[in-house]
Design a protein around this motif. Structure first.
Motif, PDB file in Angstrom:
ATOM      1  N   LYS A  20      78.822 -73.773   6.605  1.00  0.00           N
ATOM      2  CA  LYS A  20      78.349 -74.534   5.436  1.00  0.00           C
ATOM      3  C   LYS A  20      78.267 -73.621   4.213  1.00  0.00           C
ATOM      4  O   LYS A  20      78.598 -74.032   3.093  1.00  0.00           O
ATOM      5  N   ALA A  23      81.771 -73.094   2.952  1.00  0.00           N
ATOM      6  CA  ALA A  23      82.247 -74.324   2.290  1.00  0.00           C
ATOM      7  C   ALA A  23      81.626 -74.452   0.894  1.00  0.00           C
ATOM      8  O   ALA A  23      82.304 -74.820  -0.067  1.00  0.00           O
ATOM      9  N   ARG A  35      87.509 -79.555   3.003  1.00  0.00           N
ATOM     10  CA  ARG A  35      86.336 -80.413   3.124  1.00  0.00           C
ATOM     11  C   ARG A  35      85.226 -79.785   3.958  1.00  0.00           C
ATOM     12  O   ARG A  35      84.048 -79.958   3.684  1.00  0.00           O
ATOM     13  N   ASP A  36      85.594 -79.042   5.014  1.00  0.00           N
ATOM     14  CA  ASP A  36      84.587 -78.492   5.908  1.00  0.00           C
ATOM     15  C   ASP A  36      85.073 -77.156   6.475  1.00  0.00           C
ATOM     16  O   ASP A  36      86.278 -76.942   6.626  1.00  0.00           O
ATOM     17  N   ARG A  38      84.112 -74.228   9.604  1.00  0.00           N
ATOM     18  CA  ARG A  38      83.312 -73.743  10.721  1.00  0.00           C
ATOM     19  C   ARG A  38      83.740 -72.316  11.019  1.00  0.00           C
ATOM     20  O   ARG A  38      84.918 -71.975  10.927  1.00  0.00           O
TER      21      ARG A  38
ATOM     22  N   THR B  46      88.774 -77.664   7.583  1.00  0.00           N
ATOM     23  CA  THR B  46      89.231 -79.051   7.624  1.00  0.00           C
ATOM     24  C   THR B  46      89.682 -79.422   6.218  1.00  0.00           C
ATOM     25  O   THR B  46      88.929 -79.255   5.267  1.00  0.00           O
TER      26      THR B  46
END
Lengths: 90, 90
Positions: A20, A23, A35-36, A38, B46
């Protein structure tokens, strides 16, 4: 000498604060496509001798018990790679 | 949605204390097959929409500037993977 790559990621159902944070940083610098994010770990294990079933089984056991914390992480891949050492004859 | 995997490892010519610690732990629990361990990072990004050349170029730039500290780390792989979402039609 052969290298075995073990890849470990946080479980999909858990929050990943490190991802997070990345991101958020990407958004602040103006990246729109992502978008994301990890974040997991990639272990390179250099092994003696050939990679046979016994070695892979050993590595699988190590991956599940030592390299990954299976309460919060999954071992997503175990891949054997022949590392190319210059001058080495096969 | 597609996922792009970015793999980052400490540069080969640098010591990797985290890897050395793991190698020491494996030796203490009696593992003999593994000679050396190096620990890096695995990022799953992503992305929205299809993975085209522009997106990959964007990710390559992000990998070199944000995800890896290129003073001490190398980006060893950038791989596009179509993630399988149950029920999604392709």
């Amino acid at each position: 000498m052969p290298t075995i790559v073990v890849e470990v990621m946080p479980k999909a159902e858990l929050l990943d604060p490190q991802g997070k944070a990345v991101a958020g940083a990407l958004e602040r610098i103006g990246t729109t496509a992502v978008r994301d994010v990890r974040v997991g770990k990639r272990f390179e294990l250099t092994v003696d001798g050939p990679v046979d079933a016994a070695v892979l089984e050993d590595v699988r056991r190590i991956a599940e018990t030592v390299l990954a914390n299976t309460v919060i992480e999954d071992v997503v891949a175990i891949t054997a790679e022949e590392s190319i050492v210059p001058g080495e004859t096969h």
